[in-house]
Enzyme design. Sequence first.
Site: not given
Ligand SMILES: *Cc1c(COP(=O)(O)O)cnc(C)c1O
Length: 432
Positions: A107
């Site tokens: 993220k």
């Molecule tokens: C947020 C997150 C996801 C999921 O991503 P999306 O875009 O919400 O599908 C997967 N793995 C980790 C470690 C995350 O922090």
Amino acid sequence: MNYYSLERNSIEVSFKEAVIRGIAPDRGLYFPEHIRPLRSSFFRDINTLSNEEIAFRAMRQFVSPEIPEKILREILAKTLDFDFPLVHIEKGVAALELYHGPTMAFKDVGARFMAHCLGYFSQDNNQEVTVLVATSGDTGGAVANGFLGVEGVKVVILYPSGKVSDIQERQLTTLGNNITALEVDGTFDDCQAMVKSAFLDDELEGRVRLTSANSINVARWLPQMIYYFLAYKMMQDKRQQLVFAVPSGNFGNICAGMVAQRLGLPVSHFVAATNINDTVPQFMESGQYEPKPSSPTISNAMDVGDPSNFVRILHLYNDQLPNLASTFSSYSFTDQMTREAMADLYQRTGYIADPHGAVGYLGLKKYQESNPECFGIFLETAHPIKFRDVVEDTLNTELEVPKQIKAVLDKDKTSIPVKTYEELRSYLLSVN
Ligand SMILES: *Cc1c(COP(=O)(O)O)cnc(C)c1O
């Protein structure tokens, strides 16, 4: 580029408006009015381009003209200043590691890109923007880090007291400056409900300029498409059929990959891998979309019962399930299967996957059972250290602590306790 609301009851807005609003007034998600494919020469020559140049060409149409080209290049340089290695695992399988950023979760890219866009827009706004976000763990840290020190933007993060890991809590409570952590006496759902109330609160409107920083915001969602171009650049034999397997929660990451495909990226198939929160795998089987409350798992960043970005995926295919199914599959896996995959990968190849990456790996292997000739890349979305207890316990080994995490473990936490929505509102009014 203009953006329209998927609810179709709001006017089209510019990129800038879409970023500042987060969500349309009719509560719909914003969607770009068109997706213009990139030139074939871009894909032919991709190996000669820098990561920043690739990102620039992919993102340009979505942010123009509000973000001038020179500024976009600067923003991308700041957003992408770490590695995105493609690690070979076994025949036909590689991991794209997205966790080498400042908070060691994928993220970071979306959060940083959005922070710099808002920072740029706030230069000619006289009212400060307040980013309000609820987190169950990873989002809060990435947003706090991405927005730290951005002029004209305040960040307020709500997190459930005692329900995030020690590392995660420190990542969001130790920065200070323009970042405030509100520690909620309740669950993640309570935090989310409070954020929702604030967005619907007439008394706040006009006095506090609120926006959201989760993947419904186009500035957090779209830059994730960059990963898929970078993976293609690193792929050695580009004649192979390319498949991406993406561990999915709110389905923002995979949806950004599907936009990259619309831009011309030669991807033959997407696999959305989930834990037992299987609303989308169920939908792909039955055609019925039935959201449900989320169940806790060891891949908790994907504990989502009503994935917010799935409407965008459906929209890409005009809500036609058969069309979608020709390029998209979705499978769900239990915690038991996830742990077995982690242990098996480690024993056979020495690779340490976190629980989210392991779910992605399982999704890829399942697809390859019937498509053995394709080249598959699964996305590794968090560093194993972020899920230290599960990983160490499953692999029976001790993990090394990376420097980004060591740095945060020495810092002291500062948070403001909050119990009710009234307390959140008073806080927002008192600082604005
Ligand atoms: C947020 C997150 C996801 C999921 O991503 P999306 O875009 O919400 O599908 C997967 N793995 C980790 C470690 C995350 O922090």
